[in-house]
Write a protein that holds these residues in place. Structure first.
Motif, PDB file in Angstrom:
ATOM      1  N   VAL A  86       0.865  -1.174   0.000  1.00 34.26           N
ATOM      2  CA  VAL A  86       0.000   0.000   0.000  1.00 34.26           C
ATOM      3  C   VAL A  86       0.905   1.229   0.000  1.00 34.26           C
ATOM      4  O   VAL A  86       1.780   1.353   0.857  1.00 34.26           O
ATOM      5  N   CYS A  87       0.708   2.113  -0.970  1.00 29.08           N
ATOM      6  CA  CYS A  87       1.422   3.391  -1.021  1.00 29.08           C
ATOM      7  C   CYS A  87       0.418   4.450  -1.434  1.00 29.08           C
ATOM      8  O   CYS A  87      -0.175   4.360  -2.500  1.00 29.08           O
ATOM      9  N   VAL A  93      -1.354  15.217  -0.310  1.00 26.72           N
ATOM     10  CA  VAL A  93      -1.054  16.631  -0.568  1.00 26.72           C
ATOM     11  C   VAL A  93      -0.288  17.190   0.622  1.00 26.72           C
ATOM     12  O   VAL A  93      -0.406  16.706   1.742  1.00 26.72           O
ATOM     13  N   SER A  94       0.472  18.217   0.342  1.00 24.44           N
ATOM     14  CA  SER A  94       1.179  18.876   1.442  1.00 24.44           C
ATOM     15  C   SER A  94       0.387  20.099   1.868  1.00 24.44           C
ATOM     16  O   SER A  94      -0.436  20.629   1.122  1.00 24.44           O
ATOM     17  N   GLY A  95       0.638  20.523   3.069  1.00 24.80           N
ATOM     18  CA  GLY A  95      -0.028  21.698   3.604  1.00 24.80           C
ATOM     19  C   GLY A  95       0.828  22.279   4.707  1.00 24.80           C
ATOM     20  O   GLY A  95       1.921  21.778   4.984  1.00 24.80           O
ATOM     21  N   PRO A  96       0.350  23.303   5.362  1.00 23.42           N
ATOM     22  CA  PRO A  96       1.125  23.899   6.445  1.00 23.42           C
ATOM     23  C   PRO A  96       1.461  22.855   7.517  1.00 23.42           C
ATOM     24  O   PRO A  96       0.566  22.232   8.085  1.00 23.42           O
ATOM     25  N   GLY A  97       2.749  22.630   7.722  1.00 25.88           N
ATOM     26  CA  GLY A  97       3.181  21.698   8.758  1.00 25.88           C
ATOM     27  C   GLY A  97       2.985  20.231   8.417  1.00 25.88           C
ATOM     28  O   GLY A  97       3.118  19.375   9.281  1.00 25.88           O
ATOM     29  N   LEU A  98       2.654  19.926   7.159  1.00 26.31           N
ATOM     30  CA  LEU A  98       2.398  18.539   6.780  1.00 26.31           C
ATOM     31  C   LEU A  98       2.980  18.278   5.388  1.00 26.31           C
ATOM     32  O   LEU A  98       2.553  18.879   4.409  1.00 26.31           O
ATOM     33  N   THR A  99       3.943  17.390   5.307  1.00 31.25           N
ATOM     34  CA  THR A  99       4.504  17.026   4.008  1.00 31.25           C
ATOM     35  C   THR A  99       3.591  16.024   3.307  1.00 31.25           C
ATOM     36  O   THR A  99       2.740  15.402   3.936  1.00 31.25           O
ATOM     37  N   SER A 101       4.529  13.183   2.249  1.00 32.24           N
ATOM     38  CA  SER A 101       4.859  11.870   2.817  1.00 32.24           C
ATOM     39  C   SER A 101       4.112  11.627   4.116  1.00 32.24           C
ATOM     40  O   SER A 101       3.617  10.526   4.358  1.00 32.24           O
ATOM     41  N   ALA A 102       4.026  12.642   4.961  1.00 36.07           N
ATOM     42  CA  ALA A 102       3.296  12.502   6.221  1.00 36.07           C
ATOM     43  C   ALA A 102       1.804  12.302   5.952  1.00 36.07           C
ATOM     44  O   ALA A 102       1.155  11.458   6.590  1.00 36.07           O
ATOM     45  N   HIS A 103       1.264  13.043   5.002  1.00 37.05           N
ATOM     46  CA  HIS A 103      -0.145  12.885   4.659  1.00 37.05           C
ATOM     47  C   HIS A 103      -0.409  11.489   4.104  1.00 37.05           C
ATOM     48  O   HIS A 103      -1.431  10.851   4.425  1.00 37.05           O
ATOM     49  N   ALA A 104       0.522  10.978   3.303  1.00 33.70           N
ATOM     50  CA  ALA A 104       0.373   9.632   2.743  1.00 33.70           C
ATOM     51  C   ALA A 104       0.319   8.581   3.847  1.00 33.70           C
ATOM     52  O   ALA A 104      -0.440   7.610   3.752  1.00 33.70           O
ATOM     53  N   VAL A 105       1.095   8.775   4.905  1.00 34.41           N
ATOM     54  CA  VAL A 105       1.060   7.840   6.038  1.00 34.41           C
ATOM     55  C   VAL A 105      -0.314   7.875   6.698  1.00 34.41           C
ATOM     56  O   VAL A 105      -0.880   6.831   7.028  1.00 34.41           O
ATOM     57  N   ARG A 106      -0.867   9.052   6.865  1.00 39.38           N
ATOM     58  CA  ARG A 106      -2.216   9.159   7.439  1.00 39.38           C
ATOM     59  C   ARG A 106      -3.242   8.421   6.582  1.00 39.38           C
ATOM     60  O   ARG A 106      -4.088   7.690   7.094  1.00 39.38           O
ATOM     61  N   ILE A 120       9.614   2.261   5.563  1.00 50.61           N
ATOM     62  CA  ILE A 120       9.896   3.656   5.248  1.00 50.61           C
ATOM     63  C   ILE A 120      11.380   3.779   4.914  1.00 50.61           C
ATOM     64  O   ILE A 120      12.237   3.574   5.772  1.00 50.61           O
ATOM     65  N   GLY A 121      11.651   4.097   3.650  1.00 50.71           N
ATOM     66  CA  GLY A 121      13.029   4.162   3.195  1.00 50.71           C
ATOM     67  C   GLY A 121      13.415   5.483   2.578  1.00 50.71           C
ATOM     68  O   GLY A 121      14.551   5.652   2.143  1.00 50.71           O
ATOM     69  N   CYS A 122      12.498   6.423   2.525  1.00 49.94           N
ATOM     70  CA  CYS A 122      12.798   7.679   1.846  1.00 49.94           C
ATOM     71  C   CYS A 122      12.604   8.889   2.745  1.00 49.94           C
ATOM     72  O   CYS A 122      13.509   9.692   2.903  1.00 49.94           O
ATOM     73  N   ALA A 123      11.435   9.012   3.336  1.00 52.96           N
ATOM     74  CA  ALA A 123      11.032  10.273   3.962  1.00 52.96           C
ATOM     75  C   ALA A 123      11.038  10.215   5.486  1.00 52.96           C
ATOM     76  O   ALA A 123      10.186   9.543   6.073  1.00 52.96           O
ATOM     77  N   PRO A 124      11.964  10.938   6.119  1.00 53.57           N
ATOM     78  CA  PRO A 124      11.920  11.020   7.584  1.00 53.57           C
ATOM     79  C   PRO A 124      10.582  11.531   8.109  1.00 53.57           C
ATOM     80  O   PRO A 124      10.115  11.085   9.158  1.00 53.57           O
ATOM     81  N   THR A 125       9.919  12.426   7.364  1.00 56.98           N
ATOM     82  CA  THR A 125       8.631  12.948   7.838  1.00 56.98           C
ATOM     83  C   THR A 125       7.553  11.872   7.846  1.00 56.98           C
ATOM     84  O   THR A 125       6.631  11.925   8.652  1.00 56.98           O
ATOM     85  N   ALA A 126       7.662  10.877   6.963  1.00 56.21           N
ATOM     86  CA  ALA A 126       6.720   9.751   6.987  1.00 56.21           C
ATOM     87  C   ALA A 126       6.904   8.964   8.276  1.00 56.21           C
ATOM     88  O   ALA A 126       5.920   8.586   8.934  1.00 56.21           O
TER      89      ALA A 126
END
Length: 195
Positions: A86-87, A93-99, A101-106, A120-126
């Motif tokens: 699952v990816c 989408v990105s937004g204020p304070g949210l990359t 990658s982080a949104h994709a995790v949500r 998780i191999g790419c994005a520290p924010t994820a």
């Protein structure tokens, strides 16, 4: 179903073992260490990786029982063989304070719920975002790469107490993260060892 190992891969592992003694590692830890080193041709991973054999045993069972596998980017998914992933990055989408990658995790957590294996191999924010969720993962393979946030996100993963494969340095990446999961996929289950 047994995996057919190509002669080049067999020779690569023979050379790896000739240069590095991995026999002292427990079975699944050894499998992960060797597969990660093989993917990066970097022997330093033998001392850089951090994991617990008991966590790997439970994750191996969950994986072979069909637990979902979530990845942060398609590059990680491309490296994982013999398993659907699952990816959700393409919809994020990105937004204020949210990359993105982080949104994709949500988005992925909303889809799969607790008990998944996260790679998780790419994005520290994820990885950082995953740590804010009540994901109750079977395992987090947290191996993002980079000079900004990678080592810190992996340190936070280790501090979280979640079952995990991580490493101490800034090294990592999609191929390395996929290799760690593939090690668990390729390692035989008890029923395969008997047959």
């Amino acid at each position: 179903m047994n995996r057919v190992v190509h002669p080049i891969e067999q020779e690569s592992f023979r050379r790896l073992r000739a240069r590095l003694d991995t026999s002292h590692f427990p079975p699944l830890t050894r499998a992960v260490v060797e597969r990660v080193i093989h993917s990066a041709a970097d022997l330093e991973y033998a001392t850089d990786l951090v994991m617990d054999e008991d966590d790997l045993v439970k994750a191996h069972a969950a994986l072979h029982a069909g637990a979902p596998v979530v990845v942060d980017v398609e590059m990680v998914a491309a490296g994982i063989t013999r398993r659907e992933t699952v990816c959700r990055l393409g919809e994020a989408v990105s937004g204020p304070g949210l990359t993105r990658s982080a949104h994709a995790v949500r988005l992925a957590y909303e889809q799969v719920g607790p008990g998944a294996l996260w790679v998780i191999g790419c994005a520290p924010t994820a990885l950082e975002e995953l740590l804010t969720l009540d994901a109750s993962p079977a395992l987090v393979i947290g191996l993002p790469v980079g000079f900004v946030g990678a080592a810190e996100s992996k340190e936070a993963l280790r501090a979280s107490g979640l079952p995990a494969v991580s490493n101490v340095s800034e090294k990592g990446g999609s191929a390395v993260a996929a290799a760690a999961l593939n090690a668990l996929l390729y390692h035989p289950t008890s029923s395969e060892e008997i047959s």
